[in-house]
Design a protein around this motif. Structure first.
Motif, PDB file in Angstrom:
ATOM      1  N   LEU A  64     -26.620  22.879  45.331  1.00  0.00           N
ATOM      2  CA  LEU A  64     -25.588  22.437  44.404  1.00  0.00           C
ATOM      3  C   LEU A  64     -24.843  23.640  43.824  1.00  0.00           C
ATOM      4  O   LEU A  64     -25.464  24.559  43.312  1.00  0.00           O
ATOM      5  CB  LEU A  64     -26.278  21.682  43.270  1.00  0.00           C
TER       6      LEU A  64
ATOM      7  N   LYS B 126     -23.182  27.851  38.135  1.00  0.00           N
ATOM      8  CA  LYS B 126     -24.572  27.494  38.380  1.00  0.00           C
ATOM      9  C   LYS B 126     -24.771  27.134  39.846  1.00  0.00           C
ATOM     10  O   LYS B 126     -23.963  26.438  40.444  1.00  0.00           O
ATOM     11  CB  LYS B 126     -24.902  26.286  37.491  1.00  0.00           C
TER      12      LYS B 126
ATOM     13  N   GLU C 285     -22.063  24.577  41.058  1.00  0.00           N
ATOM     14  CA  GLU C 285     -21.187  24.160  39.966  1.00  0.00           C
ATOM     15  C   GLU C 285     -20.464  25.386  39.426  1.00  0.00           C
ATOM     16  O   GLU C 285     -20.643  26.476  39.959  1.00  0.00           O
ATOM     17  CB  GLU C 285     -21.998  23.492  38.858  1.00  0.00           C
ATOM     18  N   GLU C 286     -19.721  25.216  38.334  1.00  0.00           N
ATOM     19  CA  GLU C 286     -18.872  26.299  37.848  1.00  0.00           C
ATOM     20  C   GLU C 286     -19.609  27.648  37.712  1.00  0.00           C
ATOM     21  O   GLU C 286     -19.175  28.650  38.244  1.00  0.00           O
ATOM     22  CB  GLU C 286     -18.249  25.899  36.515  1.00  0.00           C
TER      23      GLU C 286
END
Ligand code: ADP
Ligand code: ASP
Ligand code: MG
Length: 320
Positions: free
Chosen positions: A292, A297, A294-295
């Motif tokens: 995954l 992470k 994310e911005e």
């Protein structure tokens, strides 16, 4: 005069010798002319011991009674520390949660602080005293003692710091800051000098119990810089605040579930490192369940149990 809040955890107040080290730290701060408020945890493993002893007596313990029992641990350390500071010539007073004006909701064992009445704390500070508050506890509308959940003294400290508009809230423990992974388990973990509240929140949710989750929420809401430091050395700790450190990479490992989370501003620009990590995953024939991005992470969940060695290799790549 600045007001500062210092919190000392269970390992910092475990015995008389450690209490002397804690008293020295407090005196150093007081000498700088600060208003000093101290929050303490129960000594060493006292809380675990009380829980075990109560469980031997009954398997249907009322939450209310458990809270009366557990809150006693923090009262012992606050009184001992106050006795010591007074003996050393510094005016100090211990206060229980209710004496300190900490009001919570009715959820025994996991209570939430609803308001803090500062009358008593302010009076004692005005008298020039060092105020020592028993952490992890408050009182509900029925005047019954409540506790804030395991590790809750951190939350007492940050909530008191917020109510007093303190300049800083120092959280002292046996480690000198927040690391990329538990330094007592992972040799290659690195100390992080600064984190945002959000980053700290992610690290905590990923399993690092170094700070109580609600303490970070309160710190963020009231913008109280939280500084984690060691009681036993003077090394610089970790500052948790709203200041963003550009291009730093922070990671945390939760070994049990073979999940690696990498958080921090700037990590997404480091695609080279990500490719290197993917190479290792391929070489080691690890199976990815989730990747995954994310911005700020990246979370990788593996089907396999990932060895410490591989975790260290991945950490090294990401942190370099
Ligand atoms: P205290 O009793 O002082 O409140 P805690 O035991 O709650 O201290 O928290 C400190 C412990 O947190 C350390 O001894 C360390 O093993 C553990 N820990 C887990 N993850 C981390 C991390 N990422 N950084 C630093 N310490 C961590
Ligand atoms: N003594 C409590 C516990 O062990 C609270 C704390 O240490 O913060 O969970
Ligand atoms: Mg703790």
């Amino acid at each position: 005069m600045d007001t500062i809040v210092l919190k000392f955890g269970g390992s910092s107040v475990a015995d008389n010798e450690k209490l002397k080290i804690v008293a020295d730290k407090i005196i150093q701060m007081k000498e700088k002319n600060n208003n000093v408020v101290v929050v303490v945890s129960a000594q060493g493993k006292t809380t675990d011991k009380l829980i075990a002893e109560a469980n031997e007596l009954s398997d249907t313990i009322e939450d209310r009674e458990m809270d009366v029992l557990l809150s006693s641990g923090e009262q012992i350390s606050s009184a001992k520390l106050s006795i010591l500071l007074n003996k050393l010539g510094y005016k100090a007073i211990s206060l229980t949660g209710w004496q300190a004006g900490i009001y919570t909701n009715n959820t025994n064992q996991n209570a939430i602080i609803e308001k803090i009445n500062l009358t008593r704390i302010n009076k004692e500070l005005q008298d020039g005293k060092i105020v020592i508050i028993a952490g992890f506890q408050g009182i509900n509308e029925n005047m019954d003692i409540t506790t804030l959940g395991r590790g809750g003294s951190d939350t007492t400290a940050v909530a008191i710091a917020a109510a007093l508009h303190a300049k800083h809230c120092y959280i002292y423990s046996d480690v000198d800051g927040v690391y990329t992974a538990d330094p007592n388990k992972f040799d290659h973990s690195k100390k992080l000098s600064a984190l945002t509240y959000e980053e700290m929140h992610t690290i905590s949710s990923e399993g690092a119990k170094v700070l109580h989750n609600r303490s970070i929420e309160i710190g963020e809401k009231f913008n109280i810089p939280i500084i984690t430091k060691s009681t036993f050395n003077d090394k610089p700790g970790t500052v948790i605040s709203d200041t963003i450190e550009e291009n730093t990479i922070k990671s945390i490992v939760k070994k049990e579930t073979s999940r690696i989370s990498i958080i921090g501003n700037g990590i997404i620009r480091n695609f080279d490192n990500i490719y290197k990590v993917l190479n290792i995953i391929e070489q080691e024939k690890l199976e990815i369940l989730e990747f995954l991005v994310e911005e700020a992470k990246i979370i990788i969940t593996f089907k396999n149990v990932v060895s410490d060695e591989i975790v260290s290799k991945i950490q090294k790549i990401i942190l370099n």
